[in-house]
Design a protein around this motif. Structure first.
Motif, mmCIF file in Angstrom:
data_model
loop_
_atom_site.group_PDB
_atom_site.id
_atom_site.type_symbol
_atom_site.label_atom_id
_atom_site.label_comp_id
_atom_site.label_asym_id
_atom_site.label_seq_id
_atom_site.Cartn_x
_atom_site.Cartn_y
_atom_site.Cartn_z
ATOM 1 N N GLY A 250 4.667 7.881 -1.798
ATOM 2 C CA GLY A 250 3.821 7.113 -2.695
ATOM 3 C C GLY A 250 3.046 7.984 -3.659
ATOM 4 O O GLY A 250 2.874 7.650 -4.818
ATOM 5 N N ARG A 251 2.569 9.097 -3.181
ATOM 6 C CA ARG A 251 1.771 9.975 -4.025
ATOM 7 C C ARG A 251 2.614 11.031 -4.708
ATOM 8 O O ARG A 251 2.104 11.836 -5.458
ATOM 9 N N PHE A 252 3.893 11.034 -4.372
ATOM 10 C CA PHE A 252 4.757 12.059 -4.934
ATOM 11 C C PHE A 252 4.144 13.414 -4.633
ATOM 12 O O PHE A 252 3.950 14.239 -5.499
ATOM 13 N N GLU A 253 3.795 13.602 -3.375
ATOM 14 C CA GLU A 253 3.058 14.805 -3.006
ATOM 15 C C GLU A 253 3.576 15.350 -1.679
ATOM 16 O O GLU A 253 3.919 14.590 -0.786
ATOM 17 N N PHE B 278 11.377 17.453 -5.004
ATOM 18 C CA PHE B 278 10.768 16.409 -4.188
ATOM 19 C C PHE B 278 11.825 15.440 -3.667
ATOM 20 O O PHE B 278 11.798 15.035 -2.505
ATOM 21 N N GLY C 249 0.842 -1.192 0.000
ATOM 22 C CA GLY C 249 0.000 0.000 0.000
ATOM 23 C C GLY C 249 0.872 1.234 0.000
ATOM 24 O O GLY C 249 2.080 1.144 -0.156
#
Lengths: 221, 221
Positions: free
Chosen positions: A134-137, A152, A119
């Motif tokens: 995971g979301r590159f956020e 990032f 996940g």
DNA sequence: GGCGGCCGTACGGATCCGCGAAGGTTCCTC
DNA sequence: GAGGAACCTTCGCGGATCCGTACGGCCGCC
């Protein structure tokens, strides 16, 4: 964690923090929804009986829009409530009074399960800064920020070990790949751009701090 | 399912089969290990007290070699047993006498979490987009769309975790299988074709979004 | 106050993406 | 087996975005 009884909420918070978890607390269902959406925790502990929106509805809504781990807690220990809770998407169900050790053990088991299931990688947090690999956020106080790939990479690297100082050379190696022909000045440029985006006052960085003559580091929470 | 009491085993088997699960039963820990290794079930129900190898040891061993879902059942309802069980890798813990409805509800919740449910696969939804893995079908606003195998693989992968960014490498690995090295640009081509079919305006994708320098992701609902 | 290190800006160049086109493969039809 | 269609993959180009570096000014350390 959402519970409208402050005493109880404080207690659960204490248990979980002693285990090393970072805990956010809210007092009603609506706040729980907002918090879950903006902060994206790894796991949500919901009291069933809550003002505004009850725990079961919060559970249903969250499950409809994500696969976050949900643990329900309730004073009513009727079997029907538990069945209902599990069927609308809760992962586990505990009856009050909550045993601290059972709570932490079940939280551990659940995090182990969701963490190992390929996940979303867990979110890195420093103060109001959240880095979600995971979301590159990246979010600041819940608000998403647009970063370039290099920016990032840098903030992720630093946030993985808050307090540790990384030299420009280390930053280049670990986030740019092993392209040796990159000037160390380049890191500065990216850091500047990064600060512009995530710092309230780039002149006095709260997160990405300069260590004079050494490099950069992430502040410790 | 492993239980040395045939009566009890038969009962649990009945409950689970009535839910549509396929159930295999063994009577001791050694057989449980063999069965789990050879048949690779989605979930294991273990009685703690069993001949040859007890349930806790079976749990420990299975967890060490896989992340299969494990549910422990025991006559001893002491808290220490439960804590021990959860800590050595069990996902859930039930005390005898087992309530049939609680058992099935917890099994359902656990299978939902591990994503290995043997029931009807659920439909993935993002806005007006529906991805139906079971029927190998995609609909936009209710209207079926014809996709090729690769296109479907990509949209399914992305839709399983909306918001998460997948690199081209990950997309190739997870949807193309570990085939002969395929150029990452190939993914682009499939994405273009995919967008042509599911996006109202492929120039401004509503669903399959590009993350510059990283890969692609599904929009969040 | 001198000096080394840091910040901001600006611009050429590199990288990445979208997309059309074309060759190759697989599978079905007859 | 021949023919054809759908699909997969690669290639190449144009455009958008991002990266890397140089340079001047600023700041903090000694």
């Amino acid at each position: 964690m959402a519970d409208d009884d402050p005493k109880h909420a404080q207690l659960i918070r204490l248990y979980l923090e002693r285990e090393g978890h970072q805990v956010l607390t809210v007092g009603d269902g609506r706040a729980a929804l907002e918090m879950a959406r903006s902060r994206r925790p790894d796991l949500v502990v919901l009291d069933v009986m809550m003002p505004l929106v009850d725990g079961l509805d919060v559970c249903r809504i969250l499950r409809a829009e994500s696969n976050i781990a949900i643990l329900l807690v309730t004073a009513r220990s009727s079997e029907n409530d538990m069945l209902l809770g599990l069927d609308i998407g809760a992962d586990d169900y505990l009856a009050k009074p909550v045993s601290p050790r059972e709570l932490t053990a079940r939280v551990r088991a659940l995090l182990r399960r969701t963490g190992a299931s390929d996940g979303p990688a867990s979110i890195l947090r420093v103060g109001d800064l959240e880095v979600d690999p995971g979301r590159f956020e990246v979010r600041v106080a819940g608000a998403p920020v647009n970063l370039t790939a290099k920016e990032f990479g840098i903030v992720e690297l630093l946030a993985r070990e808050p307090g540790r100082v990384f030299t420009r050379g280390q930053i280049i190696d670990k986030t740019f790949g092993f392209e040796h022909d990159v000037s160390e000045r380049t890191v500065d440029a990216h850091v500047v751009n990064l600060r512009r985006k995530i710092e309230a006052n780039p002149a006095e960085p709260r997160y990405v701090q300069t260590v004079y003559g050494r490099g950069y580091r992430m502040a410790e929470r």
